[in-house]
Design a protein around this motif. Structure first.
Motif, PDB file in Angstrom:
ATOM      1  N   ILE A 487     -20.915  -0.890 -17.438  1.00  0.00           N
ATOM      2  CA  ILE A 487     -20.051   0.264 -17.194  1.00  0.00           C
ATOM      3  C   ILE A 487     -20.820   1.560 -17.423  1.00  0.00           C
ATOM      4  O   ILE A 487     -20.684   2.530 -16.667  1.00  0.00           O
ATOM      5  N   TRP A 488     -21.620   1.595 -18.439  1.00  0.00           N
ATOM      6  CA  TRP A 488     -22.367   2.803 -18.810  1.00  0.00           C
ATOM      7  C   TRP A 488     -23.462   3.123 -17.803  1.00  0.00           C
ATOM      8  O   TRP A 488     -23.653   4.272 -17.394  1.00  0.00           O
ATOM      9  N   LEU A 489     -24.189   2.088 -17.353  1.00  0.00           N
ATOM     10  CA  LEU A 489     -25.416   2.312 -16.593  1.00  0.00           C
ATOM     11  C   LEU A 489     -25.288   2.074 -15.091  1.00  0.00           C
ATOM     12  O   LEU A 489     -26.065   2.653 -14.317  1.00  0.00           O
ATOM     13  N   ALA A 490     -24.344   1.252 -14.657  1.00  0.00           N
ATOM     14  CA  ALA A 490     -24.362   0.802 -13.261  1.00  0.00           C
ATOM     15  C   ALA A 490     -23.239   1.345 -12.393  1.00  0.00           C
ATOM     16  O   ALA A 490     -23.294   1.204 -11.167  1.00  0.00           O
ATOM     17  N   ILE A 491     -22.208   1.949 -12.979  1.00  0.00           N
ATOM     18  CA  ILE A 491     -21.065   2.398 -12.179  1.00  0.00           C
ATOM     19  C   ILE A 491     -21.329   3.790 -11.602  1.00  0.00           C
ATOM     20  O   ILE A 491     -21.665   4.714 -12.331  1.00  0.00           O
ATOM     21  N   ASP A 492     -21.173   3.909 -10.280  1.00  0.00           N
ATOM     22  CA  ASP A 492     -21.193   5.206  -9.605  1.00  0.00           C
ATOM     23  C   ASP A 492     -19.745   5.639  -9.442  1.00  0.00           C
ATOM     24  O   ASP A 492     -19.036   5.179  -8.546  1.00  0.00           O
ATOM     25  N   TRP A 493     -19.280   6.525 -10.318  1.00  0.00           N
ATOM     26  CA  TRP A 493     -17.866   6.828 -10.406  1.00  0.00           C
ATOM     27  C   TRP A 493     -17.344   7.557  -9.161  1.00  0.00           C
ATOM     28  O   TRP A 493     -16.222   7.306  -8.711  1.00  0.00           O
ATOM     29  N   GLU A 494     -18.130   8.433  -8.584  1.00  0.00           N
ATOM     30  CA  GLU A 494     -17.683   9.119  -7.373  1.00  0.00           C
ATOM     31  C   GLU A 494     -17.617   8.149  -6.195  1.00  0.00           C
ATOM     32  O   GLU A 494     -16.743   8.280  -5.327  1.00  0.00           O
ATOM     33  N   ARG A 495     -18.494   7.176  -6.167  1.00  0.00           N
ATOM     34  CA  ARG A 495     -18.428   6.146  -5.134  1.00  0.00           C
ATOM     35  C   ARG A 495     -17.152   5.311  -5.302  1.00  0.00           C
ATOM     36  O   ARG A 495     -16.515   4.928  -4.313  1.00  0.00           O
ATOM     37  N   GLU A 496     -16.759   5.046  -6.552  1.00  0.00           N
ATOM     38  CA  GLU A 496     -15.529   4.304  -6.802  1.00  0.00           C
ATOM     39  C   GLU A 496     -14.315   5.064  -6.260  1.00  0.00           C
ATOM     40  O   GLU A 496     -13.384   4.468  -5.712  1.00  0.00           O
ATOM     41  N   VAL A 497     -14.310   6.379  -6.423  1.00  0.00           N
ATOM     42  CA  VAL A 497     -13.218   7.203  -5.896  1.00  0.00           C
ATOM     43  C   VAL A 497     -13.169   7.094  -4.375  1.00  0.00           C
ATOM     44  O   VAL A 497     -12.095   6.948  -3.774  1.00  0.00           O
ATOM     45  N   GLN A 498     -14.318   7.181  -3.734  1.00  0.00           N
ATOM     46  CA  GLN A 498     -14.361   7.100  -2.276  1.00  0.00           C
ATOM     47  C   GLN A 498     -13.868   5.747  -1.782  1.00  0.00           C
ATOM     48  O   GLN A 498     -13.111   5.658  -0.811  1.00  0.00           O
ATOM     49  N   LEU A 499     -14.274   4.670  -2.452  1.00  0.00           N
ATOM     50  CA  LEU A 499     -13.802   3.336  -2.081  1.00  0.00           C
ATOM     51  C   LEU A 499     -12.288   3.222  -2.228  1.00  0.00           C
ATOM     52  O   LEU A 499     -11.610   2.601  -1.402  1.00  0.00           O
ATOM     53  N   CYS A 500     -11.762   3.831  -3.277  1.00  0.00           N
ATOM     54  CA  CYS A 500     -10.315   3.817  -3.504  1.00  0.00           C
ATOM     55  C   CYS A 500      -9.580   4.544  -2.386  1.00  0.00           C
ATOM     56  O   CYS A 500      -8.541   4.069  -1.899  1.00  0.00           O
ATOM     57  N   ILE A 501     -10.092   5.704  -1.974  1.00  0.00           N
ATOM     58  CA  ILE A 501      -9.467   6.457  -0.891  1.00  0.00           C
ATOM     59  C   ILE A 501      -9.429   5.620   0.391  1.00  0.00           C
ATOM     60  O   ILE A 501      -8.395   5.527   1.065  1.00  0.00           O
ATOM     61  N   GLU A 502     -10.534   4.985   0.727  1.00  0.00           N
ATOM     62  CA  GLU A 502     -10.601   4.162   1.927  1.00  0.00           C
ATOM     63  C   GLU A 502      -9.631   2.988   1.839  1.00  0.00           C
ATOM     64  O   GLU A 502      -8.946   2.641   2.820  1.00  0.00           O
ATOM     65  N   GLN A 503      -9.538   2.380   0.668  1.00  0.00           N
ATOM     66  CA  GLN A 503      -8.647   1.236   0.477  1.00  0.00           C
ATOM     67  C   GLN A 503      -7.188   1.648   0.620  1.00  0.00           C
ATOM     68  O   GLN A 503      -6.404   0.965   1.293  1.00  0.00           O
ATOM     69  N   ASN A 504      -6.811   2.775   0.017  1.00  0.00           N
ATOM     70  CA  ASN A 504      -5.423   3.224   0.094  1.00  0.00           C
ATOM     71  C   ASN A 504      -5.028   3.617   1.513  1.00  0.00           C
ATOM     72  O   ASN A 504      -3.906   3.359   1.962  1.00  0.00           O
ATOM     73  N   GLU A 505      -5.953   4.243   2.240  1.00  0.00           N
ATOM     74  CA  GLU A 505      -5.656   4.617   3.617  1.00  0.00           C
ATOM     75  C   GLU A 505      -5.480   3.379   4.494  1.00  0.00           C
ATOM     76  O   GLU A 505      -4.578   3.324   5.337  1.00  0.00           O
ATOM     77  N   ALA A 506      -6.313   2.368   4.272  1.00  0.00           N
ATOM     78  CA  ALA A 506      -6.195   1.138   5.054  1.00  0.00           C
ATOM     79  C   ALA A 506      -4.890   0.418   4.739  1.00  0.00           C
ATOM     80  O   ALA A 506      -4.209  -0.095   5.630  1.00  0.00           O
ATOM     81  N   GLU A 507      -4.518   0.398   3.438  1.00  0.00           N
ATOM     82  CA  GLU A 507      -3.276  -0.268   3.054  1.00  0.00           C
ATOM     83  C   GLU A 507      -2.070   0.463   3.623  1.00  0.00           C
ATOM     84  O   GLU A 507      -1.095  -0.163   4.062  1.00  0.00           O
ATOM     85  N   ALA A 508      -2.100   1.793   3.628  1.00  0.00           N
ATOM     86  CA  ALA A 508      -0.981   2.569   4.178  1.00  0.00           C
ATOM     87  C   ALA A 508      -0.789   2.273   5.659  1.00  0.00           C
ATOM     88  O   ALA A 508       0.338   2.174   6.153  1.00  0.00           O
ATOM     89  N   LYS A 509      -1.877   2.107   6.374  1.00  0.00           N
ATOM     90  CA  LYS A 509      -1.782   1.777   7.799  1.00  0.00           C
ATOM     91  C   LYS A 509      -1.152   0.402   7.994  1.00  0.00           C
ATOM     92  O   LYS A 509      -0.337   0.201   8.886  1.00  0.00           O
ATOM     93  N   ARG A 510      -1.561  -0.546   7.141  1.00  0.00           N
ATOM     94  CA  ARG A 510      -1.053  -1.910   7.294  1.00  0.00           C
ATOM     95  C   ARG A 510       0.419  -2.002   6.910  1.00  0.00           C
ATOM     96  O   ARG A 510       1.207  -2.673   7.550  1.00  0.00           O
ATOM     97  N   LEU A 511       0.771  -1.342   5.841  1.00  0.00           N
ATOM     98  CA  LEU A 511       2.124  -1.491   5.316  1.00  0.00           C
ATOM     99  C   LEU A 511       3.145  -0.645   6.060  1.00  0.00           C
ATOM    100  O   LEU A 511       4.312  -0.995   6.155  1.00  0.00           O
ATOM    101  N   ARG A 512       2.692   0.536   6.530  1.00  0.00           N
ATOM    102  CA  ARG A 512       3.596   1.477   7.187  1.00  0.00           C
ATOM    103  C   ARG A 512       4.822   1.755   6.319  1.00  0.00           C
ATOM    104  O   ARG A 512       5.970   1.679   6.766  1.00  0.00           O
ATOM    105  N   VAL A 513       4.519   2.063   5.049  1.00  0.00           N
ATOM    106  CA  VAL A 513       5.588   2.378   4.104  1.00  0.00           C
ATOM    107  C   VAL A 513       5.780   3.876   4.087  1.00  0.00           C
ATOM    108  O   VAL A 513       4.828   4.625   3.937  1.00  0.00           O
ATOM    109  N   HIS A 514       7.034   4.355   4.236  1.00  0.00           N
ATOM    110  CA  HIS A 514       7.324   5.783   4.255  1.00  0.00           C
ATOM    111  C   HIS A 514       8.377   6.111   3.221  1.00  0.00           C
ATOM    112  O   HIS A 514       9.221   5.277   2.876  1.00  0.00           O
ATOM    113  N   ASP A 515       8.323   7.335   2.742  1.00  0.00           N
ATOM    114  CA  ASP A 515       9.365   7.798   1.819  1.00  0.00           C
ATOM    115  C   ASP A 515      10.707   7.855   2.539  1.00  0.00           C
ATOM    116  O   ASP A 515      10.781   8.110   3.715  1.00  0.00           O
TER     117      ASP A 515
END
Length: 515
Positions: A487-515
């Motif tokens: 965790i201390w030496l190998a995690i690229d935290w900004e890369r983790e954020v970018q991966l999360c954004i891509e994952q959430n956008e892909a899931e939103a497209k698949r689920l088509r969940v709206h307020d």
């Protein structure tokens, strides 16, 4: 997401009013106002104060830990009640519960606790970084998939006697353990449902719901155990019957709590999805890619303890009884690092979902510091009580003496167990369950278990139960230091954020969940 700029992001104390459009419980989960900008933007965020992080992690971990302690007390109460019937009944009950934590192949506990770790990742990140209603779809998917995963587990539980005989266990113990665990099957769906619903609420920052439910249920569990064991013909089997009823009630009570909870309603996360949406192939594969390593992550550790229990059975009835006492106590104590790990995974996942890379990094280090301090305190208490600890579970002087001899090793084990628990939580918040499973496999099965068994049984060693526990301490030391170093030496935290954004956008497209 908020329209405020990243520069305006400030730490938010729990209870402060937020100008964010997110509900108050969601901003308190984040501890900061979510960053704005285009959906693809990645922001490191302002640094969060260490004191604020430690306080928030402690505040979150206390109800979570209490929840797991109360939950584990359900089986501890059963062991205490059954133990008064005699040494054989004590061994059957404690041995059965240890088998109930062996891993994904023979355990509902690991299917539930390990499988729901996928919600630690997907749920917490979706709640702050995607469409919040997708959290409820993740929960529904979790529930269905884990119930399906449990079907082969249930089959094996119902046919456990020949497996135990093959492993060299005594015939009467093998028979009674199979009867005990077959009765325990009845509570499996409720337990999986309770764990899944609990994680769904925790991802929203609703940490106290399961604790309140368990406080209400615990006295009912005690009454049911005493009644079924001592006042019905069930005898020994009254214990798993009482537990099955208790776990089903836990799920029902938590569902009622969530339905009427103002905080849950304010978060506006619920949507009843159709079965096609819930069982979307790509989403199920994504969930299982986290759930199965999560099951392995939890299961490999607990299976190692079960192997120690099996080995202790070959040392004789007194070492097995001492191991049963130690493991029953350790299963309660283990909920403390597991609770800290849940708080850490929710915090890190929420911060990653809210695009606060620097805050997630700081939260990971703060959770390691907090867990180490708590582990040190537990070690001091166990060392101070080592000569009288066994009396809680047994009146046999020889069992108590053997517990006292092993207790220094059990005490030192707690520091590394707590650190490994928080680091495991960080890995789950990042979706790296497979790394936790890999560390466990190497530390336990390549190094520690062969060492412990050799120390316990080789003629030139013959350290008995102490030798087995030396191996366990070595394993947790390797896991804790290895995971923290990664965790201390190998995690690229900004890369983790970018991966999360891509994952959430892909899931939103698949689920088509709206307020």
């Amino acid at each position: 997401m908020s329209s405020a700029s990243a520069n305006e992001t400030q730490p938010l104390l729990e209870g402060e009013r937020s100008t964010s459009p997110l509900p108050p419980s969601r901003t308190s989960t984040l501890l900061f106002e979510p960053e704005a900008g285009p959906a693809s933007a990645v922001g490191s965020g302002e640094p969060l104060a260490l004191g604020l992080l430690l306080k928030s992690l402690l505040v979150d971990s206390i109800p979570v830990t209490l929840s797991y302690v109360l939950q584990n007390s359900i089986q501890t109460v059963s062991v205490l009640v059954v133990g008064r019937l005699g040494p054989h009944e004590l061994s059957v009950a404690a041995f059965s519960f240890m088998l109930a934590t062996i891993g994904e192949i023979v355990s509902r506990w690991c299917v539930a606790l390990g499988g729901t770790t996928a919600l630690d990742t997907l749920g917490s990140q979706a709640y702050t970084g995607g469409d919040p209603k997708s959290l409820s779809v993740h929960f529904q998917r979790c529930l269905i998939l884990l119930w399906l995963l449990f079907i082969p587990v249930g089959f094996l539980w119902a046919n456990l006697e020949p497996i135990l005989l093959f492993l060299g266990q005594q015939p009467d113990l093998s028979r009674d353990v199979q009867r005990f665990m077959s009765m325990l099957l009845l509570g499996a769906p409720g337990y999986i449902g309770f764990e899944s619903l609990k994680k769904y609420l925790q991802c929203q920052g609703i940490m106290r719901a399961s604790t309140i439910v368990l406080i209400l249920i615990s006295p009912i569990n005690l009454i049911l155990n005493v009644f079924f064991v001592h006042y019905t013909p069930l005898g020994l089997l009254g214990s798993p019957a009482a537990i099955s009823v208790t776990l089903t009630l836990c799920f029902l009570f938590l569902g009622i709590f969530a339905y009427f909870s103002p905080a849950h309603r304010a978060n506006n996360t619920w949507v009843t999805a159709n079965i096609t949406t819930v069982l979307n192939a790509r989403s199920c594969i994504q969930f299982l890619s986290l759930a199965i390593p999560g099951i392995l992550m939890v299961g490999t550790e607990w299976a190692a303890f079960e192997i120690v229990a099996l080995a202790a059975g070959h040392l004789g009835p007194l070492p097995l009884a001492a191991q049963s006492v130690i493991m029953t106590a350790d299963q309660v104590l283990n909920n403390i690092p597991f609770g800290i790990g849940v708080a850490a995974s929710t915090r890190v996942g929420s911060l990653i979902g809210g695009r606060h890379a620097q805050g997630a990094k700081q939260a990971s280090h703060a959770s390691a510091l907090l867990s180490s301090i708590i582990g040190l305190l537990i070690m001091i208490v166990l060392l101070a009580c080592r000569n009288v600890f066994g009396y809680v579970f047994s009146e046999d002087e020889e069992v108590i003496r053997r517990v006292s001899k092993v207790m220094p090793l059990v005490a030192s084990f707690q520091i590394w167990d707590c650190l490994a628990g928080s680091c495991g939580g960080v890995l789950r918040g990042l979706g790296r369950q497979h790394l936790g499973a890999m560390f466990n496999l190497i530390a336990y099965y390549v190094l520690a278990l062969p060492m412990g068994i050799a120390l316990a049984f080789l003629p030139q060693m013959q350290l008995g139960l102490q030798g087995l526990w030396i191996g366990q301490v070595v394993a947790l030391t390797i896991i804790a230091l290895g995971e923290y170093a990664f965790i201390w030496l190998a995690i690229d935290w900004e890369r983790e954020v970018q991966l999360c954004i891509e994952q959430n956008e892909a899931e939103a497209k698949r689920l088509r969940v709206h307020d």
